[in-house]
Design an enzyme around this catalytic site. Structure first.
Site, short mmCIF file in Angstrom:
data_model
loop_
_atom_site.label_atom_id
_atom_site.label_comp_id
_atom_site.label_asym_id
_atom_site.label_seq_id
_atom_site.Cartn_x
_atom_site.Cartn_y
_atom_site.Cartn_z
N GLY A 68 18.84 11.98 37.84
CA GLY A 68 18.57 10.59 37.52
C GLY A 68 19.42 9.66 38.37
O GLY A 68 20.44 10.04 38.94
N CYS A 69 18.99 8.40 38.45
CA CYS A 69 19.70 7.42 39.30
C CYS A 69 21.07 7.08 38.74
O CYS A 69 22.08 7.14 39.45
CB CYS A 69 18.84 6.17 39.44
#
Length: 895
Positions: free
Chosen positions: A711-712
């Site tokens: 995920g970012c």
């Protein structure tokens, strides 16, 4: 090659050092028998402790490659136990870094290595004297030691010695205090310095006996005269004299600074005294303590075997210094003077040269091949580089009229040459005189990392790798790569192999399967004839003044080693199917693939856009489809796709993944397709590989067929916390703020610009999926508090990190700089990074490093573009690795 003692190696693998009975020398027979039985019992108990040793070696493998760890373990166990290392420990280390010191020594002990420890206590002595109303006095840098000072020092040294021994024993290390009977001394100058000694004799027996009985010897730097008078001796001097007596492979000076620094305050990685001493002494920054230290170390090494070296290192980095090529502090060695020649006659004895060229070859016609090779070199324009003992030899063919690069036709290096870093000196000399170079290496070469660090680019062909540096992308490089791949399809003597480049490779090797080589740890033949590929984790140690072999990866390189699996050919692009292309991340990935030389979109699936033409993709016309799981199954069965990218919302992609898996089982193929999932669906599935190359072994990603893209938020947070995991004193808290593109294209309050204007919106304040992801990957609990703000793309993290010891901002920043040195997509900065500076960039910036006045808490900031390194760019990194391309191919640099 240095000898590896078989009995010792077996003992090491079993988890114990071999104990050699010597008690008969020191005691009557009954005592000798008892001593032998005790030692045999101890040896057996250590032998049964293989689990502990295996765990220690696993930790070592995390700081270096398996090859490095095994190589250095073999190297260190090739000498008697007391000849492994002498480690000098200053008083400040005992006061400020006792836990790191004991942890490092425990590692060595449990892996079966027995360093000899000599410690001082200068700062503690100054403090005690001041408290007693005695002002410390020095003359020419040497402490004047009167009777009162000596009494305080003697008591203090015994207390510090006992403290170190007890702490080691708490960690399961058997340690023996040795506070007398090792150093005999005369007065240095009784009138001038009082009770200060000059060591005249070293008695090794107490040290040897301690080690043979399974103890680490812990020595004070006190000495005695022949009459028994105790004298004070500087700990550096005592360690040096002990080293002269034991002749260890390593002399280690533990330092809070962790090494020597040049005029730009940069740590010097390595110094080769034979080549660099005069140059060093002429530098304006080389003065005072630094100058004296280098001169003293030079004098010490001149009285030790050439294989010995000195390391100046922080105690926390001792394992990295000892067990990796890159090291962590400053390594100082005598080195080897390099010689050069431009003809065979200049190289001297032809028979000696033949023996050097033959030594690593395992084919039956080795000598005949060498004869042919030397005939080839007669009259050629070449230059050879070698040391006096020819531990390392390189032959470089100069460029022909129609070529702009030199060719490394031969490189042969013995194991001792690798371990003494002759290889680095040699390559630095080659690079200085040859601005562009091409060479080949076998894919199973154990020192591939070293070659990766020397190259700008690479390409794989079967079991051969072509490396190069100094050749810009363009017609010449394309021609070279095409010739290399064409060579693999041709037999010797065919017309398309008549170039000097390929003829040199063939003649040097005798055939296409057995190349000339440098000696590997396994003493296998390895091919370095002419051609190329690029780097993994780990940096080869460089000279202080030679061009540093950067760990950064050029965009034309292949940073994962060839694992014999699925490397893409040079003349065929990998076909990509993008499932779920409507979102911002899908569009960002399309843009990257559009400019990538080795990937092409074959199918793009979006339910809402089906039937429309894909815009912004120029390689060919693509029409959006609405692919079903059944469609995907058939495409996989037919072998139509090389990389499947799932850019779908969480919880949606399982039917597609199942369809691909079923098709693979029904119709397996050698060149297996790869799935990269951008959702969170498989980030906690152990059968999938987590695709964060800066923290996960690139070799694992290169071999994977199922990759979960991080995920970012999680990517930036992990990179910002990971270097301090071992120093955590509590749970880190991540305050994260994302631009509204992170909320996706589906309308909601989190991407409603009107709602976000003059506002910041918190959400999912506990148990966010990224909180679990970060905690799971780092192995520690973290708190994560996400927010969304009005800017479009980019994430900012402010992270509060409790520490388990007092640290300075400089200490912490250095940890991060060392951890991410050469990582192309991680930038360590001084000030807190800003979102506007990272938007549209392909990496992560980490900075701030604000330390609380207590020294036990630091606040670190990190920024990332959530659509790029937080998603699409990272996806492309993983695709490149998994398909055998350069990791950063098609990814613009951060700056």
């Amino acid at each position: 090659m240095l000898p590896v003692r078989v009995a010792r190696a077996v003992a090491l693998r079993a988890g114990a050092r071999r104990v050699v009975p010597r008690a008969a020398r020191f005691a009557p027979s009954t005592l000798a028998a008892r001593s032998v039985n005790q030692r045999a019992s101890y040896s057996a108990s250590r032998t049964n402790d293989s689990t502990t040793r295996a765990a220690v070696i696993q930790v070592l493998n995390n700081i270096g490659s398996k090859r490095e760890v095994q190589q250095y373990l073999s190297h260190f166990s090739s000498v008697s136990q007391q000849q492994f290392a002498v480690i000098k420990v200053g008083g400040a280390i005992l006061t400020e870094h006792l836990d790191e010191l004991c942890s490092s020594l425990s590692f060595l002990y449990h892996v079966g290595l027995y360093p000899v420890i000599v410690h001082g206590a200068g700062p503690q002595l100054n403090k005690l004297l001041e408290e007693a109303g005695v002002e410390p006095q020095f003359e020419e840098g040497i402490r004047i030691t009167d009777g009162k000072t000596l009494g305080v020092a003697r008591k203090l040294f015994l207390a510090e010695n006992l403290k170190l021994v007890q702490r080691l024993e708490q960690l399961g290390v058997r340690a023996r205090p040795i506070t007398s009977s090792v150093f005999t001394a005369d007065y240095l100058d009784q009138d001038k310095w009082k009770f200060v000694g000059k060591i005249t004799e070293v008695n090794k027996e107490p040290v040897q006996t301690a080690i043979e009985n399974g103890y680490l010897p812990i020595l004070t730097s006190m000495a005695e005269t022949a009459e028994g008078q105790v004298l004070n001796v500087n700990a550096d001097v005592a360690a040096g004299e002990l080293a002269r007596a034991l002749e260890p492979l390593k002399v280690v000076y533990l330092s809070e600074k962790g090494g020597l620094f040049d005029g730009d305050a940069k740590k010097i990685s390595a110094i080769n005294l034979d080549e660099e001493f005069d140059h060093l002494m002429a530098q304006p920054w080389c003065k005072f303590g630094t100058r004296l230290k280098i001169k003293e170390i030079k004098e010490l090494l001149e009285n030790l075997p050439r294989s010995s070296s000195v390391a100046i290192i922080h105690p926390a980095d001792l394992q990295k210094e000892l067990f990796t090529d890159s090291g962590a502090g400053t390594l100082i060695r005598r080195g080897n003077k390099l010689l050069t020649a431009t003809s065979l006659e200049e190289m001297g004895d032809r028979n000696k040269l033949k023996e050097v060229l033959v030594r690593d070859r395992e084919v039956r016609d080795a000598r005949a091949t060498v004869d042919r090779y030397l005939e080839f070199l007669e009259g050629r324009d070449f230059k050879s580089y070698y040391d006096e003992s020819m531990k390392a030899l390189a032959v470089v063919l100069k460029p022909a009229a129609d070529e702009g690069y030199s060719t490394l036709a031969t490189l042969t290096i013995t194991k001792s040459g690798w371990l003494s870093n002759v290889a680095d000196n040699l390559f630095a000399a080659i690079k200085k005189e040859n601005p562009s170079l091409v060479w080949t290496v076998k894919a199973d070469d154990e020192n591939l990392t070293w070659f990766f660090d020397k190259a700008d680019g690479s390409i794989v062909r079967g079991n051969d790798i072509m490396f190069w540096y100094g050749i810009a992308p363009g017609e010449n490089l394309n021609k070279l790569m095409n010739e290399f791949t064409a060579q693999g399809r041709a037999m010797l003597g065919e017309s398309n192999l008549e170039s000097r480049l390929h003829r040199a490779a063939q003649i040097a090797s005798g055939n296409l399967k057995a190349h000339f080589a440098s000696g590997s740890v396994a003493n296998q033949a390895r091919g370095y004839s002419t051609l190329a590929r690029r780097p993994v984790m780990g940096t080869a140690r460089s000279s202080a003044f030679a061009p540093r072999a950067a760990r950064g990866y050029a965009t034309t390189t292949n940073p994962n080693p060839p694992y014999g699996k699925k490397h893409a050919s040079n003349d065929q692009r990998s076909r990509v199917a993008l499932i779920g292309a409507r979102g911002y991340t899908g569009q960002a990935l399309i843009d990257l693939i559009n400019s990538h030389p080795n990937f092409e979109l074959k199918n793009v699936s979006s339910r809402e856009l089906a039937g429309q033409t894909l815009k912004g993709y120029n390689k060919k016309e693509i029409v959006y489809e609405n692919l079903s799981a059944d469609d995907v199954r058939e495409m996989e069965k037919n072998g139509e796709i090389d990389v499947w990218v799932m850019a779908l919302p969480n919880g949606v992609c399982k039917p597609f993944v199942d369809a691909i898996t079923e098709a693979k089982q029904a119709a397996p193929r050698e060149d297996s397709s790869v799935i990269v999932d951008l959702s969170a669906d498989y980030r906690f599935d152990s059968s999938w590989t987590y695709g964060l190359p800066e923290l996960v072994k690139r070799s694992a990603i290169a071999q994977a067929t199922q990759i979960s893209n991080p995920g970012c938020y999680a990517t930036a947070a992990q990179l910002a916390i990971a270097p301090l995991v071992e120093h955590l004193g509590g749970e880190p808290t991540v305050f994260g703020v994302s631009g509204y593109s992170g909320a996706g294209t589906k309308p909601s309050l989190k991407n409603n610009v009107e709602y976000l204007t003059n506002n910041i919106v918190p959400y999912s304040l506990t148990d966010h999926i990224h909180e679990r992801e970060i905690s799971n990957q780092l192995g520690v609990n973290i708190g994560f508090i996400p927010h969304v703000a009005v800017w479009f793309q980019g994430i900012h993290h402010t992270i509060n990190i409790p520490l388990n010891k007092s640290m300075t901002s400089r200490d912490i920043r250095q940890i991060y700089q060392d951890r991410y040195a050469g990582e192309k997509l991680v930038k360590v900065v001084g000030e807190a990074p800003l979102v506007k500076a990272i938007s549209g960039k392909h990496g992560v910036e980490i900075g701030g490093f604000a330390v609380h006045s207590s020294g036990k808490r630091v606040v670190i900031c990190a920024t990332i573009d959530n659509l790029l390194k937080g998603a699409a760019t990272q996806c492309l990194q993983n695709m490149n690795l998994a398909r055998g391309y350069a990791e950063f191919e098609g990814i613009p640099p951060m700056d």
